[in-house]
Design a protein around this motif. Structure first.
Motif, short mmCIF file in Angstrom:
data_model
loop_
_atom_site.label_atom_id
_atom_site.label_comp_id
_atom_site.label_asym_id
_atom_site.label_seq_id
_atom_site.Cartn_x
_atom_site.Cartn_y
_atom_site.Cartn_z
N GLY A 55 0.80 -1.23 0.00
CA GLY A 55 0.00 0.00 0.00
C GLY A 55 0.82 1.27 0.00
O GLY A 55 0.41 2.27 0.58
N THR A 57 2.43 4.65 -1.51
CA THR A 57 2.16 5.64 -2.55
C THR A 57 3.48 6.32 -2.90
O THR A 57 4.13 6.89 -2.03
N VAL A 69 5.13 7.01 0.62
CA VAL A 69 4.50 7.15 1.94
C VAL A 69 3.47 6.05 2.13
O VAL A 69 2.89 5.55 1.16
N ILE A 70 3.26 5.66 3.38
CA ILE A 70 2.21 4.70 3.68
C ILE A 70 1.26 5.29 4.72
O ILE A 70 1.61 6.25 5.43
N ASN A 71 0.09 4.71 4.78
CA ASN A 71 -0.91 5.10 5.76
C ASN A 71 -0.78 4.18 6.96
O ASN A 71 -1.12 3.01 6.90
N VAL A 76 0.49 9.63 7.94
CA VAL A 76 1.20 9.41 6.69
C VAL A 76 2.70 9.34 7.00
O VAL A 76 3.28 10.29 7.53
N THR B 681 -1.03 15.45 1.90
CA THR B 681 -1.55 14.15 1.48
C THR B 681 -2.93 13.98 2.09
O THR B 681 -3.33 14.73 2.98
N ILE B 683 -5.95 10.60 2.94
CA ILE B 683 -6.14 9.16 2.94
C ILE B 683 -7.46 8.83 2.26
O ILE B 683 -8.51 9.41 2.60
N GLY B 687 -7.94 3.28 1.97
CA GLY B 687 -6.82 3.26 2.91
C GLY B 687 -5.50 3.71 2.31
O GLY B 687 -4.53 3.88 3.03
N SER B 688 -5.45 3.91 0.99
CA SER B 688 -4.17 4.33 0.42
C SER B 688 -4.03 5.85 0.51
O SER B 688 -4.99 6.58 0.78
N VAL B 689 -2.81 6.30 0.28
CA VAL B 689 -2.51 7.72 0.43
C VAL B 689 -2.56 8.40 -0.93
O VAL B 689 -2.01 7.87 -1.90
N ALA B 690 -3.23 9.53 -1.02
CA ALA B 690 -3.23 10.31 -2.26
C ALA B 690 -2.48 11.61 -2.00
O ALA B 690 -2.46 12.11 -0.87
#
Lengths: 187, 727
Positions: A55, A57, A69-71, A76, B681, B683, B687-690
């Motif tokens: 997951g 980005t 980056v991940i959540n 973040v 950013t 979420i 669940g992924s980051v934009a």
């Protein structure tokens, strides 16, 4: 060792360091992991948790060591490819690839960072006397990244100076300096 | 309500009043004395005095009283609101404000700077009011007389003594009659009333227990001490109240309150023994009803902090504030509570997006519909929650009249401050953080921008310089402009300095705008001498960094000889925005929805390099796939997102449109501070980051890249690469 048992060890380790006081405690704990077949260790105090890779980005126009980056439960968190940071090329994502979440201080306030590793191995508890001073060369990576050498019966493990390896100041400067953009006109 | 909380209220109210007072004073300094202004100043001093009295802050009362007296003279036309008096009042306001600060820190009994207080009081009394001093004395005498013949005093010219002796007083050999006999020796017992309400039925009566209350009206020349001496040996647990002749209504009020019987019953007894007239009793009881609703008054009486008279003033004041707050209907809420609410709403928005993704995935129509309804409500809640934290920008502007006045005086410059657009709203969290950058800009204008009077006249400009503040909303941003009509920025001077400091190279061809932007570089300062005001180590580079940290931008416009305008463009909020979501490769990007004008399929044949033919017009486009060096194979159909920023329009070529969403902005952290194109950013529901794209900076990058194309390099990041020191 599974990630779950590792997590237990880590929480145990965390309590040891917080209650005992590092200086007087004759024992120290290190998390060992492998990068391209080579083992490294970091002091357990820095480690918050270990998660499976996934997951992520990617952020455009980043130097290769910043994978994205991940959540992490709503926060973040940047993920650093230390392999690339050592200048040894990017880490390939495989089944056992993990992200070690560590905490570093940036201007006195704690910051979470993810460290991309090929696999985590174990938590070592050993006598502080086993930690040898770092050699001036021979470890294969920038010498200021090395904290010392763990002298085990059968092998040596390089321990990383996490504040240097993950120096946010230095990396932020590199983020700016990188011009991975293409020479052609994007417009 | 406890005392600490009540005191916090006093501090807060006083600060508001002081700020109103300062505004009124500065207004009068600019536009001449007005009745309204004097009244506002008076009201502030008067109200603070009242509240301070309530807390027994005598030094504050003394100080405000002096101010009030002088102001009252002005109001009555006995003195003039001269320029000196205005200046003096500003100084007094400052001192008062330091007194309030001290109160907040718990210094309640003394003036922390009594020297300054003394000097101010001296200035307040004799020299200011030559014509008013007589009036002042008159007024003091008047007040004294008023106190003596107070209309609130009761007619009763005798003492009133109320005895509730301990129930076991008979057991210890005391006879209540002996007190009455003793009193007869001191004066004349005019009336005695017994309160026998406590008497049990005869069958249960214990003759050794006293069940009676005694009310005595007593005429005597004796002093209070002498009367009190009569009860010296009374046993513990007895309640004795002595009210003097012509006591105030308020004293009776307190008396009623502290006695165990019901107010009405005891009041009737008082009437029966002639202590009060029936009319006076009604007054007392009316007071009682009125103040019964006021918790704060009760605290004071209960805790015996203040004499009841003061409570009376306070109650009256409270009645006034209560009435006025009812008109506006404002609830004061701690900022922290709002922050928590908004954080929670942010989580709610993310959770609701996740629920939506889940419902759509299941394909169940009913749950998808329910989630849709929920999402609409969440959106409304989000807007209301964010609205709660919106405040007018005027809150920031407020501090500047004073600052401009003080600094321009120090510099010997004459400056007028014009404020417009103060009602434009933005998030409270932004308001707190733009005050410092603005302060610095204004200081710069005062120090470097505006000329001295002589220079201005020589240049054919009005002697008085002008600094103006303006604020307005524009496509989801707030624009704040600070302009001065000073000397402007001299390009040659800037360039010379920049070269001297190594920021620019000699012989470098720079556009006008680029030269102006040199001012924002670290280590740049054109002031020849480091003055007290600006140039105190921090410069415009810090201002720019602060503004950029708020996802804002800063721009300078300057015409030599005519003035400089600094324009800040800031997002309205740092918390949650409406966003438009699209994909480039596999990555998700979000842009603020209010910047998106329209979306369309990209007709490949209309694309000519960096320009697309859109509705017959040429539109500059940024091909994000190229800019971001995305390696994944391109999608067959591409789309165009047309964004508007200020007067500029730009097209973004993207791989796939994904629609609107609510984006809870999560900052990227210190690691990415040099990254210009991404503002933050968010979420997504899955669940992924934009990444939230910063369109203005993206456009800027595109401009720079096309300008530097010949050099074969691209600039994505801030030009100046300093390795920040760890401090």
């Amino acid at each position: 060792m599974t990630t779950a048992t590792m997590a237990r060890e880590i929480s145990k380790g965390g309590s040891v360091s917080s209650s005992g006081g590092v200086e007087r405690d004759p024992l120290c704990q290190y998390l060992t992991f492998s990068l391209w077949g080579e083992s490294f260790a970091i002091p357990i105090e820095h480690v918050r948790e270990i998660i499976e890779f996934g997951g992520i980005t990617t952020i455009p126009m980043m130097p290769p060591f910043l994978r994205g980056v991940i959540n992490l439960r709503g926060a973040v968190v940047p993920v650093v490819d230390v392999q690339a940071r050592f200048g040894r090329g990017e880490t390939n994502i495989a089944k056992r690839t993990c992200v070690v979440i560590v905490e570093v201080l940036v201007q006195e306030s704690p910051h979470m960072l993810g460290v991309l590793v090929d696999s985590v191995s174990e938590v070592l508890t050993l006598d502080r006397s086993r930690l040898e001073a770092k050699p001036s060369f021979g470890s294969g990576i920038r010498s200021d990244f090395v904290e010392g050498i763990l002298n085990l019966e059968d092998r040596f493990i390089v321990t990383l100076d996490i504040d240097k390896v993950l120096s946010v100041e230095e990396m932020a400067a590199l983020v700016g300096a990188s011009s991975s953009g293409r020479p052609e006109d994007p417009a | 309500m406890d005392m600490a909380a009540a005191r916090a209220t006093l501090v807060q109210e006083s600060r508001e009043l002081l700020s109103e007072m300062e505004n009124a004073l500065l207004e009068m300094e600019r536009n001449g004395t007005s009745e309204e202004g004097v009244h506002a100043v008076f009201r502030a001093a008067h109200t603070i005095k009242g509240s301070a009295g309530l807390f027994g802050l005598e030094h504050v009362v003394r100080f405000t009283h002096s101010m009030e007296s002088v102001l009252d003279g002005v109001r009555a036309g006995r003195a003039e609101m001269s320029a000196e008096l205005l200046a003096l009042m500003v100084d007094c306001g400052d001192h008062l404000s330091s007194l309030i600060d001290a109160v907040e820190q718990g210094i309640l009994d003394r003036d922390p700077d009594s020297e300054r207080a003394g000097a101010l009081l001296d200035r307040l009394s004799p020299p200011v009011a030559d014509s008013g001093s007589r009036a002042l004395t008159e007024r003091v005498i008047e007040t004294r007389a008023e106190e003596i013949a107070s209309p609130r005093a009761v007619l009763n010219d005798a003492w009133h003594i109320s005895l509730r002796l301990a129930r076991d007083v008979l057991k210890s050999g005391m006879d209540p009659m002996s007190f009455l006999n003793y009193l007869s020796g001191l004066g004349e017992v005019l009336a005695v009333e017994l309160l026998e309400d406590d008497l049990p039925p005869l069958s249960e009566l214990d003759p050794e227990i006293l069940h009676l209350g005694i009310e005595v009206r007593f005429s005597s020349e004796a002093t209070r001490q002498q009367i009190e001496a009569a009860f010296e040996f009374v046993s513990e647990g007895s309640l004795i109240r002595i009210l003097p002749p012509h006591a105030r209504i308020e004293e009776y009020l307190e008396f009623l309150r502290t006695m165990p019987e019901s107010d009405r019953r005891l009041g009737e007894i008082l009437v029966a023994c002639g202590a009060l007239t029936p009319n006076e009793l009604e007054k007392v009881l009316a007071f009682q009803r009125e103040s019964g609703e006021k918790p704060i008054g009760k605290i004071f009486v209960e805790e015996r902090i203040v004499p009841p008279v003061v409570v009376e003033t306070a109650l009256r004041k409270q009645a006034v504030t209560k009435a006025s707050s009812r008109d506006i209907r404002v609830v004061k809420v701690e900022a922290e509570k709002l922050d928590i609410l908004i954080d929670l709403v942010g989580e709610l928005v993310i959770a609701s997006a996740a629920a939506r993704v889940a419902a759509l995935g299941e394909g169940a129509k009913a749950s998808a519909e329910a989630v849709g309804t929920l999402a609409t409500l969440v959106e409304e809640i989000r807007d209301s929650a964010l609205g709660l934290r919106m405040v007018p920008i005027g809150e920031v502007f407020q501090r500047f009249p004073r600052m401009v006045r003080d600094i321009s005086r120090d510099l010997g410059k004459s400056v007028e401050l014009v404020i417009s657009g103060a009602e434009a709203e933005l998030d409270k969290s932004m308001v707190d953080r733009i005050a410092d950058p603005l302060t610095h800009i204004v200081r710069n204008s005062l120090d470097h921008g505006l000329e001295t009077e002589a220079v201005r006249i020589a240049a054919g400009k009005p002697a008085q310089g002008t600094i103006s503040f303006n604020a307005y909303h524009e496509t989801g941003s707030i624009v704040i402009e600070v302009s001065d009509d000073g000397a402007g920025i001299r390009r040659d001077k800037v360039l010379a300095k920049a070269i001297e400091r190594g920021i620019a190279q000699a012989g470098q061809e720079l556009t006008d705008r680029e030269i102006l932007n040199l001012v924002f570089e670290a280590g740049f300062s054109t002031a020849d001498s480091v003055s007290d005001l600006s140039g105190r180590g921090v410069g415009m580079d810090v201002v720019r960094r602060n503004v950029e940290a708020l996802r804002g931008e800063i721009e300078l416009q300057s015409v030599e000889g005519q003035g400089t305008t600094t324009r800040l463009r800031l997002p309205l909020t740092l918390a949650i925005i409406d966003g438009f979501h699209f994909l480039v490769g596999k990555s998700s990007y979000v842009v603020p929805l209010d910047m998106v004008k329209e979306c369309a399929d990209l007709v490949e044949s209309d694309l000519h390099g960096g320009i697309v033919r859109f509705r017959g017009e040429p539109l500059p486009v940024i091909q994000l796939r190229k800019l971001f060096s995305v390696d994944e194979p391109p999608s067959r159909r591409r789309s165009l997102v047309v964004a508007q920023h200020g007067s500029q329009r730009v097209g973004l070529v993207v791989d796939q449109l994904a629609g609107e969403l609510q984006a809870v902005i999560k900052p990227l952290g210190p690691m990415f501070r040099n990254l210009r194109a991404v503002g933050g950013t968010t979420i997504l529901g899955n669940g992924s980051v934009a990444l939230i794209l910063d369109i203005p900076r993206l456009a800027q990058i595109a401009v720079e890249t096309s300008a530097e194309r010949d050099l074969g390099r691209t600039i994505f990041f801030s030009k100046k690469q300093e390795v920040p020191s760890c401090n």
